[in-house]
Write a protein that holds these residues in place. Structure first.
Motif, short mmCIF file in Angstrom:
data_model
loop_
_atom_site.label_atom_id
_atom_site.label_comp_id
_atom_site.label_asym_id
_atom_site.label_seq_id
_atom_site.Cartn_x
_atom_site.Cartn_y
_atom_site.Cartn_z
N PRO A 502 -40.15 32.26 8.22
CA PRO A 502 -39.86 31.88 9.59
C PRO A 502 -40.21 33.01 10.46
N PRO A 503 -40.57 32.84 11.66
CA PRO A 503 -40.93 33.96 12.68
C PRO A 503 -40.02 34.73 12.98
N SER A 504 -38.58 34.29 13.13
CA SER A 504 -37.56 35.28 13.21
C SER A 504 -37.21 36.19 11.89
N ASP A 505 -37.84 36.00 10.86
CA ASP A 505 -37.73 36.89 9.88
C ASP A 505 -38.91 37.78 9.86
N PHE A 506 -39.95 37.93 10.80
CA PHE A 506 -41.19 38.26 10.76
C PHE A 506 -41.13 39.67 11.21
N TYR A 507 -41.74 40.66 10.63
CA TYR A 507 -41.80 42.10 11.36
C TYR A 507 -43.23 42.73 10.83
N THR A 508 -43.68 43.44 11.84
CA THR A 508 -44.99 44.00 11.39
C THR A 508 -44.91 45.31 10.52
N PHE A 509 -45.86 45.68 9.64
CA PHE A 509 -45.84 46.48 8.75
C PHE A 509 -46.65 47.67 8.98
N VAL A 510 -46.03 49.10 8.89
CA VAL A 510 -46.91 50.28 9.31
C VAL A 510 -47.32 50.86 8.16
N PRO A 527 -50.63 34.51 14.27
CA PRO A 527 -50.45 33.26 14.97
C PRO A 527 -49.49 33.69 15.99
N GLN A 528 -49.68 32.47 16.96
CA GLN A 528 -48.89 32.22 18.20
C GLN A 528 -47.29 32.47 18.04
N ALA A 529 -46.89 31.71 17.06
CA ALA A 529 -45.33 31.59 16.79
C ALA A 529 -44.85 33.02 16.50
N TYR A 530 -45.58 33.83 15.65
CA TYR A 530 -45.27 35.04 15.06
C TYR A 530 -45.29 36.23 16.39
N GLN A 531 -46.21 35.97 17.03
CA GLN A 531 -46.79 36.89 18.17
C GLN A 531 -45.56 36.88 19.05
N LYS A 532 -45.10 35.56 19.25
CA LYS A 532 -44.02 35.25 20.26
C LYS A 532 -42.73 35.81 19.74
N ALA A 533 -42.56 35.76 18.43
CA ALA A 533 -41.15 36.03 18.00
C ALA A 533 -41.21 37.60 18.05
N LEU A 534 -42.25 38.40 17.92
CA LEU A 534 -42.39 39.81 18.02
C LEU A 534 -42.36 40.32 19.66
N SER A 535 -42.74 39.64 20.50
CA SER A 535 -42.78 39.93 21.79
C SER A 535 -41.25 39.85 22.30
N GLN A 536 -40.63 38.64 21.83
CA GLN A 536 -39.13 38.52 22.36
C GLN A 536 -38.27 39.70 21.92
#
Length: 558
Positions: A502-510, A527-536
């Motif tokens: 789920p996009p709500s559980d998605f975080y980038t990895f450094v 993907p748009q849904a994941y980028q949107k979740a990060l931006s929010q």
């Protein structure tokens, strides 16, 4: 970790000649001291022996880690071989076009179109190809706007028919049950134990002694599969007078290679078979440009031995790797070895075992183009930031693996709660529980038997050399099928074994290491849904920080 220099494809092992002229040229080159920089007089050449072995890649990467359909057994492959020769004018022989294979696979062998394409594309990936060609192929496929356009693009592809038949036969290596060969030999052979005392539970794909046992047990069948129809009896078997064409032996070079003792150079089977001292033993006739079936089989059996550059040799004599970027933990229990110092002109092999509670990182020439096996690593973070050939992860727990681009395949087996982050050509999973895969891949991930709670997610990290490494192995950002897995095996209809993260559980990895390079963001974006979740999420953090700043809070304790 320093930046890696570009590495070209492995050198071609000798030249490909044809006919009787080939035999003369091959003998002349050997007598002139060709190969390994070592000179031989004629007497020394005549006394030298030939050693043959099963090549590493066909069984390791070619034999898919799933039991083959029943219709890929010997009787059906023999029918396919005869059909292909009869339909030579229709794109079946000596080159088999994708459209022709699709017709045979779907119409004759009753395979699904997805499985037919899976075998075809995996075989294509095993063949040496310049990275620019792979990138052009990926670009052409990504540009297709419909299924019809995609089929037209794929119809331009073809493979060597005889080599592809051997590749399909090799799928028998992945049968789960023991089977008895026609000669009554048990498979796997009890006389060929696995390296380091491993039992039957070890992966056959990595066991070079199992590779040898398989080829010896099925050599007659494979040779008969390559024979022209007129060389077979009415019962579809070879006779004492059967002849094996030179082209058939060239095809067998897909599976077997070797060396002249002491030369230090690896050659394909068809070149060694034409060497003058071997012609009497293998029954080569210049007038027919063919080999006697009984003599060729006998010669092959007498020369075949365990691969001197396989996993067994790596475990026994491989160089222990130094991990300069060990961040924490102890290497007391870890076993990490590489066969690079003793491998001539073949892909190196790296084996990691029992890494426990460590953070390890490496980016070096040692890893470039390597087959990597990671075994029984627990509670660790492992970074292999170089372009790799293949990666197998087995029996690992509670660990994270960050990999450089993988040219052929990643296979994860019998792992619990691991996270794999990689750009790869293909990904396959079996018997995993609670594992997460952040991947960028141009092929559908394969979810095989025994998996539970698989999470698939988009690739979400980068390091400075990533795009350069992707170019080295011919991987592009499109097409990307990370979210379209193919379910095979018993769970082929059970989509509950996996989920898209789920996009709500998605975080980038450094990736916390400094390197030279130009990549500054995730290739291909998110993907748009994941980028949107990060931006929010980032916006909420900014709002919170602004609220704290405007509140003019003091440092006094409440």
């Amino acid at each position: 970790m320093g930046a890696l220099p570009a590495r070209s494809s492995p050198p071609i092992r000798g030249a490909h000649f044809t006919g009787a002229w080939a035999a003369d040229q091959w003998e002349a080159r050997l007598e002139a001291g060709w190969g390994g920089g070592r000179l031989y007089g004629k007497g020394a050449v005549m006394a030298a022996a030939v050693a043959l072995w099963v090549r590493t890649e066909p069984p390791l990467l070619g034999a898919l880690p799933l039991p083959p359909p029943a219709r890929l057994g010997r009787p059906y492959l023999r029918k396919m071989a005869a059909y292909a020769r009869r339909r030579a004018a229709e794109g079946c022989f000596p080159r088999l076009r994708w459209a022709s294979w699709r017709h045979i696979a779907c119409g004759k062998l009753r395979l699904g179109r997805g499985l037919a394409w899976l075998y075809f594309q995996r075989f294509l990936r095993l063949l040496p190809a310049p990275p620019p060609r792979s990138l052009r192929r990926a670009e052409a496929e990504a540009a297709c706007g419909s299924a019809e356009e995609l089929e037209r693009e794929r119809s331009k592809l073809s493979v060597d028919t005889l080599q592809f038949l051997l590749f399909l036969y090799l799928q028998q290596l992945s049968r789960l049950s023991l089977r008895t060969a026609i000669r009554g030999e048990q498979w796997p052979s009890p006389a060929a134990p696995g390296p380091a005392g491993k039992g039957a539970g070890q992966s056959k794909n990595w066991n070079d002694q199992d590779h040898l046992a398989f080829v010896l047990a099925h050599l007659s069948d494979m040779l008969e599969l390559l024979l022209e129809p007129e060389q077979l009896s009415t019962s579809s078997h070879a006779t004492s007078n059967s002849l094996v064409s030179y082209e058939a032996v060239c095809a067998l070079s897909f599976l077997i290679e070797g060396t002249v003792e002491g030369s230090g150079t690896v050659h394909p089977l068809h070149e060694l078979a034409l060497w003058q001292p071997c012609q009497e033993k293998n029954g080569y006739s210049k007038s027919n440009n063919a080999f006697s079936f009984p003599k060729l089989e006998s010669w092959l059996r007498s020369c075949l031995a365990t691969n001197p550059f396989g996993m067994t040799a790596c475990l026994r004599s491989g160089k222990k790797l130094a991990w300069a970027q060990q961040v924490e933990g102890t290497t007391r229990r870890a076993k990490i070895a590489c066969n690079t110092p003793v491998v001539p002109e073949v892909f190196p092999m790296v084996i990691m075992s029992q890494v426990y509670k460590q953070t390890l990182a490496k980016s070096s020439d040692t890893l470039v183009g390597a087959h990597v096996r990671i075994h029984r690593c627990n509670e660790s973070f492992i970074y292999l930031l170089s372009p790799l050939r293949s990666v197998t992860i087995e029996k690992c727990r509670n660990s994270t693996f960050v990999l450089g681009p993988v040219e052929v395949s990643i296979h994860v087996h019998s792992c619990d709660n691991v996270k794999v982050i990689a750009v790869c050509y293909s990904l396959s999973l079996s018997s995993t529980t609670g594992c997460t895969f952040h991947v960028l891949t141009p092929t559908q991930p394969l979810i095989l038997a025994g998996n539970q709670a698989v999470s698939l997610a988009p690739f979400h990290t980068h390091y400075p050399m990533l795009e350069d490494h992707m170019a080295q192995v011919g991987l592009a950002t499109l097409p990307n099928y990370w979210d379209s897995p193919m379910l095979l095996g018993k769970e082929s209809s059970d989509t509950s074994v996996f989920r898209l993260l789920p996009p709500s559980d998605f975080y980038t990895f450094v990736i916390p290491f400094e390197m030279e390079g130009d990549t500054t963001e995730t290739p291909g974006g998110l993907p748009q849904a994941y980028q949107k979740a990060l931006s929010q999420r980032e916006q909420k953090v900014q709002i919170w920080q602004k609220m704290v700043k405007e509140a003019c809070l003091s440092n006094a304790a409440c």
